[in-house]
Design a protein around this motif. Structure first.
Motif, PDB file in Angstrom:
ATOM      1  N   GLY A  59       0.808  -1.212   0.000  1.00  0.00           N
ATOM      2  CA  GLY A  59       0.000   0.000   0.000  1.00  0.00           C
ATOM      3  C   GLY A  59       0.842   1.263   0.000  1.00  0.00           C
ATOM      4  N   LEU A  60       1.987   1.218   0.686  1.00  0.00           N
ATOM      5  CA  LEU A  60       2.856   2.386   0.714  1.00  0.00           C
ATOM      6  C   LEU A  60       3.528   2.641  -0.625  1.00  0.00           C
ATOM      7  N   ALA A  61       3.519   1.649  -1.509  1.00  0.00           N
ATOM      8  CA  ALA A  61       4.088   1.868  -2.845  1.00  0.00           C
ATOM      9  C   ALA A  61       3.341   2.976  -3.582  1.00  0.00           C
ATOM     10  N   PHE A  62       2.043   3.108  -3.318  1.00  0.00           N
ATOM     11  CA  PHE A  62       1.275   4.179  -3.958  1.00  0.00           C
ATOM     12  C   PHE A  62       1.694   5.541  -3.405  1.00  0.00           C
ATOM     13  N   ALA A  63       1.996   5.593  -2.112  1.00  0.00           N
ATOM     14  CA  ALA A  63       2.510   6.842  -1.557  1.00  0.00           C
ATOM     15  C   ALA A  63       3.865   7.187  -2.159  1.00  0.00           C
ATOM     16  N   GLY A  64       4.679   6.151  -2.468  1.00  0.00           N
ATOM     17  CA  GLY A  64       5.955   6.401  -3.132  1.00  0.00           C
ATOM     18  C   GLY A  64       5.775   6.973  -4.535  1.00  0.00           C
ATOM     19  N   VAL A  65       4.761   6.485  -5.258  1.00  0.00           N
ATOM     20  CA  VAL A  65       4.488   7.035  -6.590  1.00  0.00           C
ATOM     21  C   VAL A  65       4.003   8.472  -6.485  1.00  0.00           C
ATOM     22  N   ALA A  66       3.243   8.772  -5.420  1.00  0.00           N
ATOM     23  CA  ALA A  66       2.711  10.127  -5.248  1.00  0.00           C
ATOM     24  C   ALA A  66       3.745  11.099  -4.705  1.00  0.00           C
TER      25      ALA A  66
END
Length: 368
Positions: free
Chosen positions: A113-120
């Protein structure tokens, strides 16, 4: 508990996700969405001179929204999915304990889930560099986003261990997330409206003749002396008052409200919130305020926001006694001061029963 074995379980889970092309496609689609959202946000907020805070809050909320939409699928079948694929039994016969398996899969779902925060992250940096973003807002919002991502991942992994069928566990996880994000808002509105109280708004208007308001000496030209106006009978208007102050706590479980409530907000030159964080926090704070006031000597429920506006004097107004014994406050033209229950009204909140001064009478504006 052995941290090495726990990380081994988490690493195996992550490797299974990274090997599929669909994972990279999902991250790419998310990046494209953020490009469009960021561009539109700059176009919208840039014209008002508050691009930084506005764009930052929108990007954070979009990131949280996508995490809520994707995490149930990624974590809702972590355990029962391996059981159906016959890959869980070989792991259970090793030295790995049940707790290590559970925590390892939770850690993998959290990192996913934190991978999406990394993309953002690049888009958040762009919004921060645009200026006007409080550094504490950045730190606290990212910390809350990380924690909420872990909570959603924990719910999915827990349900995948409780329910035997992966389809059912994913569906129940989505229902839990929907209840938190959408159900709390629906319950807040429905319950607050269903438990409405009765509001009473007293008012009265000045008596008018052919030439204007009637005076106490019998004339009908009382424009320059509002204290001499003759007031009519009292009228009472009843209406339902939604009691959102009783159910505001329902929103405390909403992930978007939690994110907005945790971060410090900024305001524009007019005193209004200049981002979604502040706007949502202002809405919740308004719902928490009790809209009921009680008149001295009675236990009857009196009134709401509009009744409070009735009883408060407008700014920069003076109070003076009328000859009928009531107390009148100066109002802005064209609302007489000694009508409407002897209470001054702000010019933006005229009562329905208080008639304005006709435009044809252009003589000196009354102080009321």
């Amino acid at each position: 508990m052995n941290l090495s074995r726990l990380w081994t379980i988490a690493r195996l889970e992550l490797l299974q996700r990274v090997r599929t092309v669909s994972w990279y496609v999902l991250l790419g689609v998310f990046a494209l969405l953020l490009v469009g959202v960021t561009a539109l946000s700059f176009l919208g907020y840039g014209g008002w001179g508050m691009a930084g805070p506005g764009v930052y809050s929108i990007v954070v909320y979009v990131t949280l929204l996508l995490v809520l939409l994707v995490s149930p699928t990624l974590s809702g079948n972590s355990i029962n999915g391996d059981r159906d694929a016959a890959t869980l039994a070989p792991v259970q016969v090793t030295l790995v304990t049940t707790g290590e398996i559970l925590l390892g899969k939770f850690l993998a779902a959290w990192i996913t889930g934190l991978a999406f925060a990394g993309v953002a992250a690049p888009f958040l940096v762009i919004a921060t560099l645009a200026g006007g973003v409080n550094p504490w807002t950045v730190l606290i919002s990212l910390a809350v986003l990380v924690v909420e991502t872990g909570v959603i991942a924990a719910i999915g992994v827990a349900l995948s261990g409780i329910l035997a069928r992966p389809l059912f566990s994913v569906a129940v996880t989505y229902l839990v997330v929907a209840a938190l994000a959408v159900g709390t808002v629906i319950g807040f509105g429905l319950i607050g409206t269903a438990t409405a109280s009765e509001g009473v708004s007293p008012s009265r208007s000045a008596e008018y003749g052919d030439n204007g308001p009637l005076c106490k000496d019998g004339s009908d030209d009382c424009w320059d002396d509002p204290e001499q106006m003759v007031c009519g009978e009292w009228t009472r208007t009843t209406y339902p008052v939604p009691r959102f102050d009783r159910v505001w706590w329902l929103l405390s479980a909403n992930p978007f409200v939690i994110l907005a409530d945790a971060v410090p907000t900024s305001f524009d030159q007019y005193g209004s919130p200049d981002d979604l964080f502040g706007s949502l926090k202002y809405t919740v704070r308004s719902a928490q305020r009790t809209p009921i006031s009680r008149r001295a000597g009675t236990s009857a429920i009196r009134r709401t926001t509009s009744a409070r506006a009735t009883t408060r004097r407008p700014r920069r107004s003076s109070t003076r006694p009328c000859r009928d014994g009531s107390s009148g406050s100066e109002c802005s033209w064209p609302w007489p001061s000694c009508c409407c229950g002897g209470r001054g009204r702000a010019p933006g909140r005229p009562p329905a029963s208080c008639r304005p001064v006709p435009a044809s009478h252009s003589r000196g504006s009354p102080r009321g």
